[in-house]
Design an enzyme around this catalytic site. Structure first.
Site, PDB file in Angstrom:
ATOM      1  N   THR A 144      25.704  40.655  35.458  1.00 49.82           N
ATOM      2  CA  THR A 144      27.122  40.342  35.314  1.00 49.82           C
ATOM      3  C   THR A 144      27.579  39.715  36.617  1.00 49.82           C
ATOM      4  OG1 THR A 144      27.768  42.464  36.236  1.00 49.82           O
ATOM      5  CG2 THR A 144      27.525  42.335  33.864  1.00 49.82           C
ATOM      6  N   GLU A 157      27.665  43.312  29.192  1.00 52.26           N
ATOM      7  CA  GLU A 157      27.339  44.731  29.005  1.00 52.26           C
ATOM      8  C   GLU A 157      27.337  45.155  27.543  1.00 52.26           C
ATOM      9  OE1 GLU A 157      29.351  43.491  31.273  1.00 52.26           O
ATOM     10  OE2 GLU A 157      29.422  44.678  33.115  1.00 52.26           O
ATOM     11  N   LYS A 179      51.100  48.611  38.475  1.00 45.32           N
ATOM     12  CA  LYS A 179      51.624  49.905  38.077  1.00 45.32           C
ATOM     13  C   LYS A 179      52.931  50.189  38.793  1.00 45.32           C
ATOM     14  CE  LYS A 179      47.038  51.287  36.894  1.00 45.32           C
ATOM     15  NZ  LYS A 179      45.802  51.938  37.286  1.00 45.32           N
ATOM     16  N   TRP A 230      53.116  50.113  33.154  1.00 46.11           N
ATOM     17  CA  TRP A 230      52.212  49.022  33.471  1.00 46.11           C
ATOM     18  C   TRP A 230      52.838  47.656  33.195  1.00 46.11           C
ATOM     19  CZ3 TRP A 230      46.599  50.451  31.558  1.00 46.11           C
ATOM     20  CH2 TRP A 230      46.207  51.657  32.201  1.00 46.11           C
TER      21      TRP A 230
END
Lengths: 545, 545
Positions: free
Chosen positions: B185, B330, B439, B444
């Site tokens: 990755t 993944e 945050k 959020w």
């Protein structure tokens, strides 16, 4: 070096979990045995399956125990499947159409601990219970209002069990190779043998069946499995439809043409599957009532060969694609499908038709070969025919209890008992059963092709061909025929009729007329009985030359 | 009780065996790097893959050894995949677009023994070889005539190797959990991490991807994977297309609009897949030249979110169905597809569009959840957004070498690093990266949504939003923007522009204009670099109130 991906055991419970989580509102519609149409969703099915799974501990059942079912295709029957398998139990489907003695043998042999049954099978179960002392109790798949009076020991009402169960039951985390299902084959000879499906084999088979190049079910499909759950996983639809999130339409016990037609139209069914007999009834009903099918797109036909006229009617008259399929209880069950490859899409109609009437090409994970008596592989030329052997994760490794001994060859292939050709495109065509093929001078004669030709004679109602011992040729064909009522055909005339329709050296050496040909419970001709009856039959002296 | 089905390990070799045996004549068409179109069949591919596998012993490679590839989508590259995996080796695809240092780190970390490469990457490999002493030799994916002069140690010509190999090589019967592939990755921070696919995960993932309710490839399809083989298995197409027996069309190194158009038309491609940038180029070409697409039916778009205008152009102007997909290295990589459920088929065009622009719903075997910072599951209401976690047989268990430590939670879920909503129908929509979400007072704020809104301003070329420390609210958003050439927008005007487009309390507390925003090798904004640069940034005293 090992891969580093997640350990995610292949378990049947993951199928219903996926269906409920991502297609929770999708409907399962059942023509209930009580009459009315019953509707609910995958969320409901899973919740009730969990309740039933948790209630199974009340019945003193332990992981690995076998539980028999004698039931039609209904939501309750399907719930018991996912409930039993999710509880680590083995769901053993019994075919209610078998002879009583066979059923008793099977339930005893499987050591079924409980039997779940529709109320319509109470009488049958009452007859079975004395022969099966190991069955501890019986669960009737109905609610309290419909519980019949019965002398079944430990009879329990299914709905009461479900009500008492825990909807948050955690599926038992069984090993993926643990048994999930059990189904007996009804051989034409000998005792039935048990095929034990594993969680792994069921999930892999459903994945392969759902491949776009196989049945490719989608969540937009409305799927009607007419083929019963007790016929080898309803041809995998019991797993593949929920895996795809498809709507399921379950016909209960009404499989007549009118009932099926009404269900197909009301629920806008676009995919269905069953044996030819069922479709014969539907087509007759459609023709008689001059009806159309507004939603049906595909019909899978298997169990026995698709008659050409049926294929043509569906495709030409009703615009429904016919997919001829083949499989066996020992194969989970799907082996091949006769869907067209791109090479055939533009072929002449004749060739397309010929291909669609074959049993088809293997789905991914199934491999096949044809061999002669010495085990030598035969060419894929569409002409050579030999014993058909198959291999794959959905194919049986051994029968329950090791019966029949080692059933795989050195390459791991299983003998199907069929004789087949395979053409250059990989399409397989069954020409006979291995034990029925007639071996004449080292060459093979297909009994089925001779029979098919013989029943084309206007005076013949049914025909069977068996091999009879012959000094020079080892075996030669004997044609046994039942005349149509009121007719008395001449043997010579029948042979003349066959001339030109089959190879000259295939022509039967003798013809015998009989009143009746013996059949098994599932309608197959009992050739072994015929072979015994005609063991002493003397062919004409000069026959075969 | 165990099931009694065949032991049939899930191995990648079974995919190419099936393709060659049942679709042996199906074509694989490549725009070769040398120029001409190259054609052959699955039978050829398998035979040459076997030759290469057998030749690998000449290179002194042992099962489990890693072999790197630096190559475009060609038949030779695909041959090496099946050859390496069939020999029990680990095929490690390297992304040639990474920075040199990253490539060297990856090849060293993986301990690659050999490197296979297109001749176009000889210079790159020459630069790598000193940094990677463990690479014993290099195989150039070309024939003798095209072998370049090179100072690569142990340089071998691929075609000579193949010629010397044994076409009847027997695949190495590896354990199904053995590593088959390796892909790193490219994180925005820290070193790249290795994901080791197993034979089992590759086969299960391909089966799931090929489900009718997922991509559902068929043998009648002509499939063009524009997405490179080095991008996580070409989104599984390297396995799923041969599994389905589909025709494969490989574009080599020419991914411009004209080249793709010509290949699509010449090979009657009906299915293709790539990132939005590729399709932007194709659509521009089509519009400029006023061309139509005669065969294309479906295009899968992933890698980054599908722009609405792209989806509308494909579907409305060209009659091509867009399937928005999402996955990760993944995840093998496919996680979700935004195909419509029956509930949405009859929905208003607006709602259908909104759903198709989401990342989609999981394919079978993938499960997901969204949780808050405390790990509590959030509702599937399409509004609540939380960290996205996923689980399944195609999802990573740990990174190579155990880097990053334990990466699964107690339920076995893997943290994707994305922040997403999931709606009541199970459609997931990514709203931000976990580490980028701002945050503010326990709530959020999506940096991506703010950025998307900001770039709508006519004077803004690019925008990035990061969280900056705030005494009262913990964090508040800072908008960093690059003005369009020749423009000098006013910060207040930009904030006014955002008002009404996002919630009032989402409005950035400050706007900073910069000349350039830093990017990674693969084009992602380097937010970490921005956070470091603006660590000391002081927000206005009264901000956030």
């Amino acid at each position: 070096m090992q891969g580093l991906m997640q350990n995610w055991p292949l378990r049947v419970s993951s199928i219903i979990d996926h269906a409920a989580r991502y297609h929770g509102g999708r409907e399962i519609v059942t023509r209930s045995l009580e009459g009315p149409i019953h509707r609910y969703t995958y969320t409901d099915l899973r919740r009730r399956a969990k309740r039933f799974a948790s209630a199974s501990s009340q019945l003193d059942l332990r992981p690995g125990d076998r539980v028999g079912t004698l039931a039609w295709n209904t939501y309750r029957h399907l719930e018991t499947w996912y409930g039993l398998m999710g509880a680590g139990l083995v769901c053993h489907t019994l075919n209610p159409r078998l002879f009583r003695d066979q059923l008793a043998y099977i339930a005893r042999h499987a050591r079924d601990r409980y039997l779940l049954l529709d109320v319509g099978f109470v009488e049958l179960a009452e007859e079975l219970q004395d022969a099966c002392p190991e069955i501890r109790g019986f669960v009737l798949l109905t609610d309290r209002a419909h519980m019949p009076a019965t002398r079944l020991r430990g009879a329990v009402c299914y709905e009461e069990l479900v009500e008492a169960g825990d909807p948050d039951f955690e599926w038992v985390p069984v090993d993926e190779n643990a048994a999930a299902g059990l189904c007996y084959t009804s051989g034409t000879t000998g005792n039935p043998k048990g095929v034990a499906y594993s969680h792994r084999s069921n999930v892999l088979h459903a994945l392969a069946v759902n491949g776009g190049d196989a049945l490719g079910l989608r969540c937009t499909d409305s799927v009607l499995p007419v083929v019963p759950l007790y016929h080898a996983n309803a041809w995998a639809l019991a797993f593949s439809a929920p895996m795809a999130g498809a709507k399921l339409v379950l016909p209960g016990d009404r499989l007549d043409g009118q009932s099926l037609y009404e269900l197909i139209e009301a629920e806008q069914v676009d995919f269905t599957a069953a044996v030819p007999t069922v479709w014969l009834a539907l087509l007759e009903y459609l023709e008689r009532e001059r009806l159309r099918l507004s939603s049906l797109r595909r019909v899978v036909i298997g169990g026995s060969a698709v008659p050409q006229v049926m294929l043509e009617k569906f495709e030409r008259d009703y615009g429904v694609e016919v997919v001829h399929g083949w499989g066996m209880t020992e194969m989970s069950p799907l082996g091949t499908l006769a869907t067209l490859k791109p090479e055939l899409l533009d072929a002449e109609p004749e060739e397309r038709l010929r291909t669609k009437l074959k049993q088809g090409r293997p789905i991914f994970s199934v491999d096949m070969k044809i061999v002669d008596d010495a085990g030598k592989e035969l060419p894929w030329d569409g002409e050579s025919f030999g014993h058909l052997w198959v291999r794959g994760p959905g194919v049986v490794d051994s029968y329950l209890g090791g019966e029949g001994g080692r059933i795989l060859d050195d390459e791991g292939f299983f003998h199907t008992g069929d004789v087949a050709t395979i053409d250059a495109q990989g399409y397989m065509h069954i020409t006979d059963r291995s034990k029925d093929v007639i071996k004449s001078g080292g060459e093979w004669i297909s009994s089925i092709e001779l029979e098919n030709a013989a029943v084309g004679h206007p005076d013949v109602a049914e025909a069977a061909v068996i091999g009879v011992a012959h000094a020079k040729w080892d075996e030669r064909p004997l044609l046994i025929a039942v005349p149509r009522e009121g007719r008395s055909p001449d043997p010579r005339d029948l042979l003349d009729f066959l001339r030109g329709k089959v190879a000259k050296w295939w022509l039967p050496d003798a013809v015998v007329f009989v009143d009746e040909i013996p059949h098994t419970a599932t309608g197959k001709i009992q050739k072994q009985a015929l072979r015994e009856r005609f063991e002493e039959f003397r062919l004409p002296e000069d026959s075969g030359d």
